[in-house]
Design a protein around this motif. Structure first.
Motif: not given
Length: 202
Positions: A81, A111, A178, A109, A156
């Motif tokens: 992450v 991944v 993810v 953000h 994360g």
């Protein structure tokens, strides 16, 4: 579930002990051999997140192949992450998890997962990135999510496959990436070394 074995085609080996990756492959009806590897995951000085996941995925696949016999396709993966160019690992404690969640709150953000496969002398690799945007989180929501226990063992500090999905406002790219293993890209990559995960079944 069907295990891909030497009887019909090469055996699929997952060079990981991750239950989430195994569960994702189980969605396809697959039951791979699990072969966790002991790979040092410490980032090198100046190493980017992209270079890190690519290097570690290849190292895991290579190490997994070294421990096998016969015709096997060994899959290695590594996921990070990334926020503002900084890799967020697993939180060391609840305070660290809370800090990660507050940093991710209301922001986008990335991944990124590195994938590598090894089949004898043949190998292939790819990398997949998904952009994830968190909705703004209140302190009460951060406290609630910490109470679920989900942040404890996840990079994360959250997991999309569980209650963490409630934190996400938008996702651009693979959702299974993810969670830990981008399925569409994994299928395509493994085909490059001669195994069709959807059709080659025992």
């Amino acid at each position: 579930m069907a295990e891909v074995t030497d009887g019909v085609g090469p055996r699929l080996v997952l060079a990981s002990g991750s239950p989430r990756r195994a569960q994702l492959l189980a969605r396809l009806g697959l039951d791979p051999v699990l072969r966790p590897t002991d790979v040092d995951e410490t980032p090198r000085a100046g190493e980017t997140a992209d270079d890190l996941v690519s290097r570690l995925a290849a190292a895991k696949a290579t190490a997994g192949a070294a421990g096998g016999t016969g015709d096997e396709v060994v899959l290695g993966a590594d996921t990070v992450v990334v926020l503002d160019g900084r890799c967020l690992g697993k939180p060391v404690d609840r305070a660290d998890a809370a800090a990660m969640l507050r940093a991710l709150s209301g922001r986008t953000h990335e991944v990124t997962t590195g994938l590598a496969v090894v089949r004898g002398p043949v190998s292939a690799a790819t990398r997949v990135t998904t952009e994830v945007t968190f909705r703004p989180l209140t302190d009460a929501e951060v406290t609630w999510y910490l109470g679920t226990g989900e942040p404890d063992d996840k990079a994360g500090g959250y997991g999309l496959q569980g209650a963490g999905a409630a934190l996400v406002e938008r996702l651009d790219g693979s959702d299974t990436n993810v969670i830990g293993l981008p399925l569409a890209e994994t299928i395509a990559l493994v085909r490059e070394v001669g195994l069709d995960l959807l059709c080659d079944r025992s």
